[in-house]
Design an enzyme around this catalytic site. Structure first.
Site, PDB file in Angstrom:
ATOM      1  N   SER A   1       1.029  -1.199   0.387  1.00  0.00           N
ATOM      2  CA  SER A   1      -0.079   0.155  -0.407  1.00  0.00           C
ATOM      3  C   SER A   1       1.134   1.251  -0.039  1.00  0.00           C
ATOM      4  CB  SER A   1      -1.165   0.296   1.234  1.00  0.00           C
ATOM      5  OG  SER A   1      -2.209  -1.074   2.055  1.00  0.00           O
TER       6      SER A   1
ATOM      7  N   ILE B   1       2.661 -10.439  -8.827  1.00  0.00           N
ATOM      8  CA  ILE B   1       3.144  -9.834  -9.715  1.00  0.00           C
ATOM      9  C   ILE B   1       1.802 -10.585 -11.553  1.00  0.00           C
ATOM     10  CG2 ILE B   1       3.715  -8.675 -12.484  1.00  0.00           C
ATOM     11  CD1 ILE B   1       4.132  -7.510  -9.707  1.00  0.00           C
TER      12      ILE B   1
ATOM     13  N   CYS C   1      -1.530   4.312 -13.978  1.00  0.00           N
ATOM     14  CA  CYS C   1      -1.894   3.170 -13.987  1.00  0.00           C
ATOM     15  C   CYS C   1      -3.034   1.954 -13.205  1.00  0.00           C
ATOM     16  CB  CYS C   1      -0.972   2.152 -14.716  1.00  0.00           C
ATOM     17  SG  CYS C   1       0.581   2.939 -15.375  1.00  0.00           S
ATOM     18  N   LEU C   2      -2.148   1.798 -12.080  1.00  0.00           N
ATOM     19  CA  LEU C   2      -3.515   1.678 -11.089  1.00  0.00           C
ATOM     20  C   LEU C   2      -4.717   2.415 -11.156  1.00  0.00           C
ATOM     21  CD1 LEU C   2      -1.948   1.526  -7.739  1.00  0.00           C
ATOM     22  CD2 LEU C   2      -1.872  -0.103 -10.154  1.00  0.00           C
TER      23      LEU C   2
ATOM     24  N   ALA D   1      -7.018   0.442 -14.331  1.00  0.00           N
ATOM     25  CA  ALA D   1      -6.886  -1.037 -13.786  1.00  0.00           C
ATOM     26  C   ALA D   1      -8.066  -0.758 -12.878  1.00  0.00           C
ATOM     27  CB  ALA D   1      -5.590  -1.555 -13.786  1.00  0.00           C
TER      28      ALA D   1
ATOM     29  N   ARG E   1     -35.195 -25.145  -7.439  1.00  0.00           N
ATOM     30  CA  ARG E   1     -34.903 -26.591  -5.667  1.00  0.00           C
ATOM     31  C   ARG E   1     -35.747 -26.600  -4.990  1.00  0.00           C
ATOM     32  NH1 ARG E   1     -32.044 -30.504  -3.218  1.00  0.00           N
ATOM     33  NH2 ARG E   1     -31.691 -29.866  -1.523  1.00  0.00           N
TER      34      ARG E   1
ATOM     35  N   GLU F   1      -4.995  -3.744  -6.711  1.00  0.00           N
ATOM     36  CA  GLU F   1      -5.077  -2.865  -7.153  1.00  0.00           C
ATOM     37  C   GLU F   1      -5.724  -1.640  -6.507  1.00  0.00           C
ATOM     38  OE1 GLU F   1      -4.167  -2.120  -9.669  1.00  0.00           O
ATOM     39  OE2 GLU F   1      -4.213  -4.442 -10.213  1.00  0.00           O
TER      40      GLU F   1
ATOM     41  N   ASP G   1      -9.546  -1.040   2.676  1.00  0.00           N
ATOM     42  CA  ASP G   1      -9.498  -0.001   3.264  1.00  0.00           C
ATOM     43  C   ASP G   1      -8.800   0.944   2.791  1.00  0.00           C
ATOM     44  OD1 ASP G   1     -10.565  -1.353   5.275  1.00  0.00           O
ATOM     45  OD2 ASP G   1      -8.733  -1.724   6.490  1.00  0.00           O
TER      46      ASP G   1
END
Length: 392
Positions: free
Chosen positions: A145, A170, A246-247, A250, A276, A371, A375
């Site tokens: 983090s 990775i 970049c994160l 993503a 069911r 990513e 928290d």
């Protein structure tokens, strides 16, 4: 595993907000998942093996660099189209979506945005077709983090850089031909370097014994005096902000993807509770089961609207990092809760590979962490609304 009879929920008619192109892109990805991914994914998850034969198909449906311009091999689609593809991929499996997310947002995106024209021409077309696979090296053994504290570093040796350090957790590492690696120079400034398989001193040991993302290949990146050509540095942006952008790309895809996993769990539970029988009637007729389903579809609908609006903002270049964090955090938390409730509705059958729910639940335990953890994203929102930094 039973045939893939998935039907996507659309309680608020969100499809009416999509263009014909959006729906075509999504339906193409959905059909591919049903035909090629669903029939094999349980077996590969049980074996803890990535199905490499799917790579060319992922490329064909636009899962690699869908928003990258056509001249570099991408599909030139908008951000909502990219999100819809990620939704369908994760509806199939989070690990497969992770493979596509890394390729698109963590490898192709920085090369396209921050690379030289020569780098774009060299790497992007191969990455778009899946001829080359890529990975993204930011997280380290002691720095998750807090990536600013990374230890991976490089020194200027005149005609090349000398890279040392290690990255872990990775995705795609075991088979990637190129890694976008973030490392500090001699002044402590963070830069992106393109490290290719075959460079002496560069190894990618695979991570085993995972209970989550079992159909995704995960590994480490080890750099032991790796000589990196100077033309392999990303020239157009440096600093931690380059890696974090970049994160953002993503995380945006994850917000859509997690929704796909939630939809699959909901659809499975809905179908099961109609079939069911207990105490002489379908279990879907009992109030507690209806409560679960009603809450599921409510949360999915909220997530659909949140994510669609975020896609519009992304297309207009208005989406902020904090807005993306909110969507990632909300949608993944929503998806994992739905997976857990759906598993209960199926009883003992819910833990078997006859259904997708337990696999989704295990996968989402990773998605809620990577990513940016659940928290950390909460604190990003807190800092955005207060203007006060709780990280320091």
């Amino acid at each position: 595993m039973k045939p893939d009879a998935f039907e996507a929920p659309d309680y608020y008619l969100v499809d009416e907000l999509l263009t014909d192109e959006h729906k075509l892109v999504r339906n193409t990805a959905r059909t591919w998942v049903k035909r090629h991914l669903s029939p094999i994914i349980e077996d590969y998850a049980q074996k803890a093996e990535f199905p490499k034969q799917l790579i060319s198909g992922l490329a064909e449906v636009g899962a690699f660099g869908s928003y990258i311009p056509v001249e570099y091999g991408g599909a030139g689609l908008d951000q909502i189209s990219y999100g819809l593809i990620m939704q369908e991929m994760e509806r199939g499996d989070s690990g497969i979506r992770s493979t596509a997310s890394v390729q698109s947002s963590l490898v192709m995106y920085p090369i396209w945005n921050y690379g030289s024209e020569a780098q774009r021409q060299k790497y992007l077309p191969k990455l778009a077709t899946g001829e080359w696979m890529g990975c993204f090296g930011l997280t380290e053994p002691d720095h998750g983090s807090n990536p600013a504290a990374m230890k991976t570093h490089f020194m200027d040796k005149g005609d090349h850089f000398l890279l040392n350090g290690a990255k872990m957790w990775i995705s795609n590492a075991p088979f990637a031909q190129v890694a976008v690696v973030w490392a500090k120079d001699e002044t402590g400034r963070i830069h992106g370097l393109l490290v290719e398989r075959g460079m002496e001193g560069f190894t990618t040991p695979e991570t085993h014994n995972k209970w989550s993302l079992r159909a995704s290949a995960t590994g480490e990146l080890i750099f032991d005096n790796v000589k990196v050509p100077k033309e392999n540095i990303l020239p157009n942006k440096s600093g931690l902000g380059a890696a974090l952008s970049c994160l953002d790309a993503a995380r945006y895809g994850i917000a859509w993807g997690a929704m796909g996993a939630a939809m699959d769990c909901y659809d499975t539970a809905l179908r099961y509770c109609k079939e069911r029988q207990q105490f002489g009637k379908p279990i879907g007729q009992f109030q507690l089961q209806q409560k679960k389903l009603a809450e599921m579809i409510t949360e999915i609908t909220k997530a659909q609207l949140l994510t669609w609006r975020l896609g519009v903002l992304k297309n207009e270049n208005k989406a902020t990092s904090a807005q993306i964090s909110m969507a990632k955090r909300n949608n993944v938390a929503m998806a994992i809760q739905i997976a857990r409730e759906a598993r209960q509705m199926l009883g003992a059958m819910g833990i078997t590979g006859d259904y997708s729910i337990m696999r989704h639940a295990m996968n989402l335990e990773s998605v809620i962490t990577y990513e940016g953890t659940h928290d950390i994203h909460l604190l990003i929102t807190g800092m955005d609304v207060t203007g006060l930094n709780a990280f320091k």
